[in-house]
Scaffold this motif. Structure first.
Motif, short mmCIF file in Angstrom:
data_model
loop_
_atom_site.label_atom_id
_atom_site.label_comp_id
_atom_site.label_asym_id
_atom_site.label_seq_id
_atom_site.Cartn_x
_atom_site.Cartn_y
_atom_site.Cartn_z
N PRO A 171 7.31 9.85 5.49
CA PRO A 171 8.45 9.40 4.69
C PRO A 171 9.15 10.57 4.01
CG PRO A 171 6.50 8.08 4.22
CD PRO A 171 6.05 9.24 5.06
N ILE A 172 10.50 10.51 3.93
CA ILE A 172 11.25 11.64 3.35
C ILE A 172 11.00 11.76 1.85
CG2 ILE A 172 13.07 11.75 5.13
CD1 ILE A 172 14.85 10.40 2.82
N ASP A 173 10.78 10.63 1.16
CA ASP A 173 10.39 10.66 -0.25
C ASP A 173 9.79 9.30 -0.62
OD1 ASP A 173 12.59 8.93 -0.65
OD2 ASP A 173 13.92 10.56 -1.23
N PHE A 229 0.86 -1.19 0.00
CA PHE A 229 0.00 0.00 0.00
C PHE A 229 0.89 1.23 0.00
CE2 PHE A 229 0.69 -1.12 4.46
CZ PHE A 229 1.09 0.08 5.02
N LEU A 230 0.30 2.36 -0.41
CA LEU A 230 1.05 3.61 -0.51
C LEU A 230 1.25 4.21 0.89
CD1 LEU A 230 2.27 5.63 -2.56
CD2 LEU A 230 0.07 6.84 -2.51
N TYR A 231 2.51 4.40 1.27
CA TYR A 231 2.85 5.03 2.54
C TYR A 231 3.46 6.39 2.21
CZ TYR A 231 5.36 5.64 7.06
OH TYR A 231 5.86 6.13 8.25
N ASP A 232 2.61 7.43 2.30
CA ASP A 232 3.07 8.78 1.95
C ASP A 232 2.66 9.77 3.04
OD1 ASP A 232 0.35 8.91 1.61
OD2 ASP A 232 0.41 9.52 -0.50
N ALA A 233 2.91 11.05 2.80
CA ALA A 233 2.61 12.09 3.79
C ALA A 233 1.12 12.11 4.14
CB ALA A 233 3.05 13.45 3.26
N ALA A 234 0.26 11.87 3.14
CA ALA A 234 -1.19 11.90 3.39
C ALA A 234 -1.59 10.79 4.37
CB ALA A 234 -1.95 11.73 2.06
N LEU A 235 -0.95 9.60 4.24
CA LEU A 235 -1.27 8.50 5.16
C LEU A 235 -0.78 8.85 6.57
CD1 LEU A 235 -2.36 5.59 5.54
CD2 LEU A 235 -0.04 4.77 5.15
N ALA A 236 0.42 9.45 6.66
CA ALA A 236 0.96 9.83 7.96
C ALA A 236 0.04 10.85 8.64
CB ALA A 236 2.37 10.41 7.80
N THR A 237 -0.49 11.79 7.87
CA THR A 237 -1.40 12.81 8.42
C THR A 237 -2.70 12.14 8.89
OG1 THR A 237 -0.52 14.40 6.85
CG2 THR A 237 -2.59 14.98 7.91
N LYS A 240 11.24 6.84 -1.91
CA LYS A 240 12.26 5.78 -1.90
C LYS A 240 12.65 5.33 -0.50
CE LYS A 240 14.58 6.22 -6.33
NZ LYS A 240 13.66 7.14 -7.02
N TYR A 241 12.51 6.23 0.49
CA TYR A 241 12.89 5.89 1.87
C TYR A 241 11.93 6.49 2.88
CZ TYR A 241 17.29 4.05 0.11
OH TYR A 241 18.22 3.31 -0.56
N VAL A 242 11.76 5.78 4.00
CA VAL A 242 10.99 6.33 5.11
C VAL A 242 11.84 7.37 5.84
CG1 VAL A 242 9.91 5.82 7.33
CG2 VAL A 242 9.70 4.18 5.44
N ASP A 243 13.09 6.97 6.15
CA ASP A 243 13.91 7.76 7.07
C ASP A 243 15.10 8.42 6.36
OD1 ASP A 243 14.76 5.11 6.58
OD2 ASP A 243 16.19 5.25 8.24
N ALA A 244 15.60 9.50 6.95
CA ALA A 244 16.73 10.24 6.38
C ALA A 244 18.00 9.40 6.34
CB ALA A 244 16.97 11.53 7.17
N ALA A 245 18.12 8.42 7.25
CA ALA A 245 19.32 7.57 7.28
C ALA A 245 19.28 6.48 6.21
CB ALA A 245 19.47 6.94 8.67
N HIS A 246 18.18 6.42 5.44
CA HIS A 246 18.03 5.44 4.34
C HIS A 246 18.13 4.00 4.81
CE1 HIS A 246 19.06 8.47 0.86
NE2 HIS A 246 18.07 8.86 1.64
N LYS A 247 17.57 3.69 5.97
CA LYS A 247 17.56 2.30 6.46
C LYS A 247 16.37 1.54 5.90
CE LYS A 247 20.56 2.55 10.26
NZ LYS A 247 21.71 1.69 10.40
N LEU A 248 15.21 2.20 5.84
CA LEU A 248 13.98 1.49 5.43
C LEU A 248 13.45 2.03 4.11
CD1 LEU A 248 12.16 1.29 8.91
CD2 LEU A 248 13.85 -0.27 7.92
#
Ligand code: HEC
Ligand code: HEC
Ligand code: HEC
Ligand code: HEC
Length: 209
Positions: free
Chosen positions: A157-159, A141-149, A161-169
């Motif tokens: 998610p930062i973009d 499923f789409l995990y984007d800013a709208a879902l977080a809100t 391609k990644y959830v976190d700024a450290a690019h782990k997930l």
């Protein structure tokens, strides 16, 4: 005398380095797939190659769009997906990399069904998820800013391609997939996890509470 000592030292060093190379060579490559449960090269499945069970450089199958040069039969199962009254996301049938995982982990396709082999050996035990995913973390499923809100308890998610700024997930075109939490090629953290889950660190990278 001095030269003799030096050459003895050089000899001793060479022996030590040789021994070290033997020890490292015998063990699984650090962080690699060799020696992990995803290394099927020593199971008597007609090859000693590691990557071939999942990838091929040529003539890859294209049943799953965007799959990485895939060389394993793909599942055609219909899955029961996760549902709950508090879920904001809309998980669909497994797509992308999740469909690739389930092409061994749903138990309908043999783990040795690579290239043109029919595949006669199936996953059993706790690694068998089956086709009922209603008791598994939702995927595809789409995990984007709208879902977080909408959820109010998720990191944004930062973009795509990644959830976190450290690019782990990673996310896959914004989609949360099995491979967002798992790294099939690396068992350093156990259970092929992208990061350790001690103190629920993995969960808390996406969930804020
Ligand atoms: C058990 C199945 C499996 C085996 C064995 C396997 N892979 Fe993969 N590989 C996958 C899956 C699934 C993906 C897509 C998910 C992802 O990107 O994490 C992938 C993605 C990739 C990618 C693209 C994404 C990335 O992480 O760079 C490369 C490159 C890759 N694999 C190389 C290899 C090589 C080289 C080997 C052998 C040393 C190998 N794989 C063995 C399942 C496997
Ligand atoms: C080619 C078949 C194949 C594919 C594709 C595959 N796996 Fe596996 N996986 C296995 C096998 C075989 C095992 C070992 C099962 C057992 O313990 O009997 C395993 C075990 C695991 C385990 C448990 C490891 C442990 O230490 O207990 C995890 C987690 C896992 N796989 C995740 C994934 C994920 C996520 C994907 C997709 C990104 C994937 N696998 C793709 C064959 C596969
Ligand atoms: C949100 C993160 C997350 C997602 C998404 C996820 N997993 Fe996992 N998975 C985990 C964690 C954490 C564990 C380790 C649980 C434990 O050790 O008790 C795990 C364990 C496993 C195991 C080992 C089970 C066992 O007890 O041996 C398998 C196999 C597995 N996952 C496959 C998958 C597959 C296939 C998918 C996609 C359909 C998937 N996972 C999606 C986090 C995730
Ligand atoms: C890669 C990001 C990510 C990770 C890591 C992750 N989750 Fe999630 N999780 C999500 C998203 C996004 C949702 C969908 C939330 C929604 O739609 O309300 C979700 C949904 C859930 C739900 C269902 C919520 C509901 O309303 O039914 C639970 C429970 C959950 N996660 C627990 C966990 C646990 C426990 C872990 C660690 C083992 C974990 N998650 C790891 C992103 C993640």
């Amino acid at each position: 005398m001095r030269n003799v000592t030096n050459s003895w030292h050089a000899f001793a060093l060479a022996v030590l380095l040789g021994l070290l190379a033997m020890v490292l060579g015998a063990g699984p490559a650090l962080g690699g797939i060799a020696g992990t449960k995803h290394d099927l090269s020593q199971k008597g499945f007609n090859t000693t190659q590691i990557c071939i069970f999942c990838h091929t450089p040529h003539n890859a199958n294209a049943y799953v769009p965007g799959s990485p040069l895939w060389n394993h039969n793909v599942t055609w199962s219909t899955f029961t997906t996760y549902a709950s009254p508090t879920l904001n996301a809309v998980p669909g049938q497994p797509t992308g990399t999740s469909k690739l995982c389930l092409s061994c982990h749903d138990g309908t396709v043999g783990i040795d069904a690579y290239t043109n082999n029919a595949g006669l050996n199936f996953i059993t035990g706790t690694a068998l998820l089956g086709t009922d995913l209603s008791n598994d973390h939702p995927v595809s499923f789409l995990y984007d800013a709208a879902l977080a809100t909408a959820d109010k308890g998720l990191a944004t998610p930062i973009d795509d391609k990644y959830v976190d700024a450290a690019h782990k997930l990673p996310l896959f075109s914004g989609q949360l997939q099995c491979a967002s939490c798992h790294q099939v090629h690396d068992d350093t953290n156990g259970k092929f996890l992208r990061m350790s889950n001690s103190g629920s660190m993995l969960c808390l990278t996406c969930h804020l509470k």
